[in-house]
Design an enzyme around this catalytic site. Structure first.
Site, PDB file in Angstrom:
ATOM      1  N   THR A   1      44.161  35.279  41.249  1.00  0.00           N
ATOM      2  CA  THR A   1      43.549  36.559  40.894  1.00  0.00           C
ATOM      3  C   THR A   1      44.068  37.130  39.580  1.00  0.00           C
ATOM      4  O   THR A   1      45.103  36.715  39.059  1.00  0.00           O
ATOM      5  CB  THR A   1      43.801  37.602  42.003  1.00  0.00           C
ATOM      6  OG1 THR A   1      45.197  37.879  42.089  1.00  0.00           O
ATOM      7  CG2 THR A   1      43.285  37.107  43.344  1.00  0.00           C
ATOM      8  N   ASP A   2      43.331  38.119  39.088  1.00  0.00           N
ATOM      9  CA  ASP A   2      43.768  38.867  37.914  1.00  0.00           C
ATOM     10  C   ASP A   2      44.594  40.068  38.388  1.00  0.00           C
ATOM     11  O   ASP A   2      44.885  40.193  39.594  1.00  0.00           O
ATOM     12  CB  ASP A   2      42.571  39.284  37.060  1.00  0.00           C
ATOM     13  CG  ASP A   2      41.591  40.196  37.792  1.00  0.00           C
ATOM     14  OD1 ASP A   2      41.953  40.770  38.845  1.00  0.00           O
ATOM     15  OD2 ASP A   2      40.453  40.335  37.304  1.00  0.00           O
ATOM     16  N   ALA A   3      44.938  40.953  37.486  1.00  0.00           N
ATOM     17  CA  ALA A   3      45.780  42.105  37.826  1.00  0.00           C
ATOM     18  C   ALA A   3      45.122  43.038  38.842  1.00  0.00           C
ATOM     19  O   ALA A   3      45.808  43.775  39.546  1.00  0.00           O
ATOM     20  CB  ALA A   3      46.139  42.886  36.557  1.00  0.00           C
TER      21      ALA A   3
END
Length: 149
Positions: free
Chosen positions: A20-22
């Site tokens: 995932t991203d942030a």
């Protein structure tokens, strides 16, 4: 379990933080990684690939690697419909839709429960490992795959 006549191979995948991203949303390129895993497990279920040759999975057929052939993605088309999130349980499918002498085309989908998140087609070309030029799919693998089409 692989079923003949175009049935989809399905693989369960959990979304981890590394996917995932942030914001906790699966980064777009990771959908392609999930698809790669499903294609790899599809081949493993058929008994092809180095990791599939040990123990109860032993087969008389040679693996593509043993024949000097490698598979490379030559074309990808993907449509992203809805995001996957951290800790989602996904189902990734791989369905062989085209078998040619030197390439394979897979239809792939990624689902969360009943919701389609991503779909695409992946063309995988067979190449000579040394020259990287197109070559025929190894005969034993072609024979097995032709029964699934």
């Amino acid at each position: 379990m692989i079923e003949p006549m175009g049935a989809e191979f399905k693989l369960a995948i959990r979304v981890y933080i590394e996917d995932t991203d942030a914001g906790g949303i699966v980064y777009y390129v990771n959908y392609l990684k999930f698809m790669e895993r499903a294609r790899t497990e599809f081949m493993r279920q058929l008994g092809f690939g180095k990791a599939a040759l040990g123990g109860a999975q032993e087969r008389a057929e040679k693996t593509a690697e043993d024949s000097g052939a490698i598979f490379v993605v030559s074309d990808v088309q993907a449509k992203y419909r809805s995001p996957a999130r951290l800790d989602d349980q996904l189902t990734v499918s791989a369905k062989l839709i085209e078998l040619r002498k030197a390439s394979l085309v897979f239809e792939q989908k990624i689902w969360r429960d009943e919701q389609l998140l991503c779909e695409g087609e992946v063309k995988v070309a067979c190449a000579n490992a040394k020259t990287l030029r197109a070559t025929r799919v190894p005969a034993e693998l072609y024979k097995v795959l032709s029964r699934l089409k």
